[in-house]
Design an enzyme around this catalytic site. Structure first.
Site, PDB file in Angstrom:
ATOM      1  N   ASP A   1       0.921  -1.297  -0.275  1.00  0.00           N
ATOM      2  CA  ASP A   1      -0.094   0.238  -0.249  1.00  0.00           C
ATOM      3  C   ASP A   1       0.828   1.544  -0.033  1.00  0.00           C
ATOM      4  O   ASP A   1       1.400   1.326   0.648  1.00  0.00           O
ATOM      5  CB  ASP A   1      -1.026  -0.452   0.463  1.00  0.00           C
ATOM      6  CG  ASP A   1      -2.058   0.824   0.850  1.00  0.00           C
ATOM      7  OD1 ASP A   1      -2.921   1.219   0.649  1.00  0.00           O
ATOM      8  OD2 ASP A   1      -1.728   2.546   1.879  1.00  0.00           O
TER       9      ASP A   1
ATOM     10  N   TYR B   1       2.979   9.965  -0.207  1.00  0.00           N
ATOM     11  CA  TYR B   1       3.717   9.203   1.097  1.00  0.00           C
ATOM     12  C   TYR B   1       5.373   9.312   0.354  1.00  0.00           C
ATOM     13  O   TYR B   1       6.043   9.067   0.684  1.00  0.00           O
ATOM     14  CB  TYR B   1       3.638   7.874   0.548  1.00  0.00           C
ATOM     15  CG  TYR B   1       2.611   6.817   1.032  1.00  0.00           C
ATOM     16  CD1 TYR B   1       1.283   7.815   2.160  1.00  0.00           C
ATOM     17  CD2 TYR B   1       1.866   5.979   1.975  1.00  0.00           C
ATOM     18  CE1 TYR B   1       0.130   7.906   2.833  1.00  0.00           C
ATOM     19  CE2 TYR B   1       0.827   5.828   1.950  1.00  0.00           C
ATOM     20  CZ  TYR B   1       0.245   6.218   3.020  1.00  0.00           C
ATOM     21  OH  TYR B   1      -1.110   5.495   3.037  1.00  0.00           O
TER      22      TYR B   1
ATOM     23  N   LYS C   1      -2.665   6.225  -4.278  1.00  0.00           N
ATOM     24  CA  LYS C   1      -4.177   7.016  -3.619  1.00  0.00           C
ATOM     25  C   LYS C   1      -4.107   8.479  -4.265  1.00  0.00           C
ATOM     26  O   LYS C   1      -2.538   8.935  -4.658  1.00  0.00           O
ATOM     27  CB  LYS C   1      -4.409   6.948  -2.540  1.00  0.00           C
ATOM     28  CG  LYS C   1      -3.945   5.744  -1.520  1.00  0.00           C
ATOM     29  CD  LYS C   1      -4.642   6.049  -0.663  1.00  0.00           C
ATOM     30  CE  LYS C   1      -3.845   4.577   0.715  1.00  0.00           C
ATOM     31  NZ  LYS C   1      -2.696   3.944   0.737  1.00  0.00           N
TER      32      LYS C   1
ATOM     33  N   HIS D   1      -7.579   9.429  -1.428  1.00  0.00           N
ATOM     34  CA  HIS D   1      -7.195   9.394  -0.534  1.00  0.00           C
ATOM     35  C   HIS D   1      -7.877  10.361   1.086  1.00  0.00           C
ATOM     36  O   HIS D   1      -7.696   8.923   1.986  1.00  0.00           O
ATOM     37  CB  HIS D   1      -6.215  10.353  -0.304  1.00  0.00           C
ATOM     38  CG  HIS D   1      -5.092   9.477   0.366  1.00  0.00           C
ATOM     39  ND1 HIS D   1      -3.376   9.851   0.688  1.00  0.00           N
ATOM     40  CD2 HIS D   1      -4.534   9.270   1.644  1.00  0.00           C
ATOM     41  CE1 HIS D   1      -2.992   8.923   1.573  1.00  0.00           C
ATOM     42  NE2 HIS D   1      -3.409   8.290   2.504  1.00  0.00           N
TER      43      HIS D   1
ATOM     44  N   ILE E   1      -2.963  -3.472   6.990  1.00  0.00           N
ATOM     45  CA  ILE E   1      -1.896  -2.874   6.254  1.00  0.00           C
ATOM     46  C   ILE E   1      -0.650  -2.402   7.194  1.00  0.00           C
ATOM     47  O   ILE E   1      -0.497  -1.389   7.106  1.00  0.00           O
ATOM     48  CB  ILE E   1      -2.028  -1.826   5.070  1.00  0.00           C
ATOM     49  CG1 ILE E   1      -2.767  -0.948   5.693  1.00  0.00           C
ATOM     50  CG2 ILE E   1      -3.049  -2.833   4.028  1.00  0.00           C
ATOM     51  CD1 ILE E   1      -2.918   0.656   4.341  1.00  0.00           C
TER      52      ILE E   1
ATOM     53  N   LYS F   1       2.127  -0.971   9.093  1.00  0.00           N
ATOM     54  CA  LYS F   1       3.386  -0.331   8.416  1.00  0.00           C
ATOM     55  C   LYS F   1       4.395  -1.026   9.197  1.00  0.00           C
ATOM     56  O   LYS F   1       4.110  -0.911  10.670  1.00  0.00           O
ATOM     57  CB  LYS F   1       2.768   0.418   8.334  1.00  0.00           C
ATOM     58  CG  LYS F   1       4.271   1.803   8.329  1.00  0.00           C
ATOM     59  CD  LYS F   1       5.169   2.404   9.218  1.00  0.00           C
ATOM     60  CE  LYS F   1       7.081   2.980   8.602  1.00  0.00           C
ATOM     61  NZ  LYS F   1       7.072   3.191  10.195  1.00  0.00           N
ATOM     62  N   SER F   2       5.154  -1.473   8.433  1.00  0.00           N
ATOM     63  CA  SER F   2       6.778  -1.265   9.340  1.00  0.00           C
ATOM     64  C   SER F   2       8.257  -1.422   8.304  1.00  0.00           C
ATOM     65  O   SER F   2       7.593  -1.823   7.202  1.00  0.00           O
ATOM     66  CB  SER F   2       7.008  -3.042  10.021  1.00  0.00           C
ATOM     67  OG  SER F   2       8.158  -3.316  10.862  1.00  0.00           O
TER      68      SER F   2
ATOM     69  N   ASN G   1       4.770  -9.805  11.166  1.00  0.00           N
ATOM     70  CA  ASN G   1       3.116  -9.480  11.501  1.00  0.00           C
ATOM     71  C   ASN G   1       2.834 -10.386  10.041  1.00  0.00           C
ATOM     72  O   ASN G   1       0.976  -9.895   9.888  1.00  0.00           O
ATOM     73  CB  ASN G   1       3.166  -7.913  10.843  1.00  0.00           C
ATOM     74  CG  ASN G   1       3.434  -7.068  11.856  1.00  0.00           C
ATOM     75  OD1 ASN G   1       3.896  -7.393  12.971  1.00  0.00           O
ATOM     76  ND2 ASN G   1       4.130  -5.582  10.940  1.00  0.00           N
TER      77      ASN G   1
HETATM   78  P1  A2P Z   1       8.213  -0.189  12.236  1.00  0.00           P
HETATM   79  O1  A2P Z   1       8.555  -0.067  11.981  1.00  0.00           O
HETATM   80  O2  A2P Z   1       9.717   0.383  13.379  1.00  0.00           O
HETATM   81  O3  A2P Z   1       8.370  -1.770  12.676  1.00  0.00           O
HETATM   82  P2  A2P Z   1       0.285   1.125  12.306  1.00  0.00           P
HETATM   83  O4  A2P Z   1       0.903  -0.036  11.046  1.00  0.00           O
HETATM   84  O5  A2P Z   1      -0.328   0.454  12.890  1.00  0.00           O
HETATM   85  O6  A2P Z   1       0.635   2.066  11.403  1.00  0.00           O
HETATM   86  O7  A2P Z   1       1.658   0.792  13.100  1.00  0.00           O
HETATM   87  C1  A2P Z   1       2.821   0.946  12.526  1.00  0.00           C
HETATM   88  C2  A2P Z   1       3.838   1.508  13.935  1.00  0.00           C
HETATM   89  O8  A2P Z   1       3.568   0.306  14.818  1.00  0.00           O
HETATM   90  C3  A2P Z   1       5.251   1.709  13.310  1.00  0.00           C
HETATM   91  O9  A2P Z   1       5.837   2.792  14.327  1.00  0.00           O
HETATM   92  C4  A2P Z   1       5.998   0.344  13.786  1.00  0.00           C
HETATM   93  O10 A2P Z   1       7.064   0.326  13.304  1.00  0.00           O
HETATM   94  C5  A2P Z   1       5.248  -0.528  14.605  1.00  0.00           C
HETATM   95  N1  A2P Z   1       4.882  -2.036  14.357  1.00  0.00           N
HETATM   96  C6  A2P Z   1       5.084  -2.573  13.494  1.00  0.00           C
HETATM   97  N2  A2P Z   1       4.969  -3.741  13.577  1.00  0.00           N
HETATM   98  C7  A2P Z   1       5.001  -4.162  15.092  1.00  0.00           C
HETATM   99  C8  A2P Z   1       4.934  -4.961  16.088  1.00  0.00           C
HETATM  100  N3  A2P Z   1       5.221  -5.937  15.689  1.00  0.00           N
HETATM  101  N4  A2P Z   1       4.865  -4.679  17.535  1.00  0.00           N
HETATM  102  C9  A2P Z   1       4.860  -4.124  17.386  1.00  0.00           C
HETATM  103  N5  A2P Z   1       5.337  -2.269  16.951  1.00  0.00           N
HETATM  104  C10 A2P Z   1       5.046  -2.290  15.208  1.00  0.00           C
END
Ligand code: A2P
Length: 267
Positions: free
Chosen positions: A51, A56, A81, A112, A230, A232-233, A242
């Protein structure tokens, strides 16, 4: 079947019959090399859905990673988007996205946000035209209310395939889910983790019982409700974590408990 294969195959079917992977990688606030690496890690871990958005600023990196991953383009579902500020310049904006991604089509193109808070059936009409031209396999919206979805349908006879909105157990509203479902609009949730307290004792208890992490419980809860998620990491381990959602199932009481974590923030 191995874990990667399970992730790749888990999907929902949109109203038209298009198959959309139920788990995608969110890329908001990922840029440069870290966006490129995140998409590569995700594709290696089995994700087949990415996504992104014009806003972005990372479409070029996303497209490069898809091209270099070795996964055929047609096996990856890519969403981008239209920024509301580009209402009226839809064709030009999609052409720019396609140029940056290096693609000749996107899988899903969303408005968006409602431009100036309005549903704008005229903008929606142009998304439908671009879909008919073959530039987007599916079109939809993001951050629209049910009332705004209905306005689009009244004006054009066509509902969005997807509405992407902020969603998690903390934001769960059964009627919102059911209103989407009864219209055949797929609910896609963003910020599944950020909107939650990962230390919530109810969540931690369920995670301990299944020997998984709180993040995995939240994402599995989306899957159980057939809601596209979706997370984000940009971290390779968390991207893999995830997606490791297929070795356990939540029980009915677990799901009911998670549904009641909702703190009515949306109200
Ligand atoms: P990071 O990119 O350092 O992993 P969302 O998708 O709800 O917006 O959340 C994104 C945030 O959650 C990012 O700051 C991400 O940091 C963090 N995040 C992603 N996966 C995990 C996880 N499995 N456990 C804890 N935090 C996570």
């Amino acid at each position: 079947m191995d874990e990667q294969r399970l992730v790749a195959d888990a999907s929902v079917e949109l109203a038209s019959g298009t198959v959309m992977p139920i788990l995608g990688l969110g890329t908001w606030q990922a840029s440069g090399r870290s966006a490129f690496d995140a998409v590569l890690y995700a594709l290696e871990a089995g994700y087949r859905h990415i996504d992104t958005a014009t806003a972005y600023g990372n479409e070029e990196r996303v497209g490069q990673a898809v091209a270099e991953s070795g996964v055929p383009r047609e096996h990856v579902f890519v969403t981008t988007k239209l920024p509301p500020s580009r209402a009226g310049r839809e064709r030009e904006t999609l052409a720019e996205s396609l140029g940056a991604l290096g693609f000749d089509y996107v899988d899903l193109w969303l408005i968006h946000w409602p431009p100036s808070g309005r549903s704008r059936p005229d903008v929606w009409e142009r998304l439908l035209e671009l879909q008919a031209d073959g530039l987007a396999r599916e079109v939809g919206v993001s951050n629209y209310s049910i009332r705004q979805l209905d306005e689009l349908e009244r004006a054009t006879g066509r509902l969005p395939a997807v509405n992407q909105i902020e969603w998690s157990p903390a934001l769960f509203e059964r009627d919102v889910l059911e209103e989407h479902r009864s219209r055949g609009v797929q609910l896609e949730g963003y910020s599944p983790l950020k909107t939650m307290n990962l230390r919530d004792p109810r969540l931690v208890r369920i995670a301990e019982e299944h020997r998984v992490t709180p993040a995995q419980v939240i994402l599995r809860w989306h899957l159980e409700h057939r809601i596209v998620a979706i997370p984000k990491s940009t971290n390779a381990e968390r991207i893999a974590e995830n997606a490791a959602l297929f070795g356990f199932e939540l029980t009915r009481p677990d799901i009911e408990q998670l549904d009641t974590i909702s703190d009515s923030r949306r109200a």
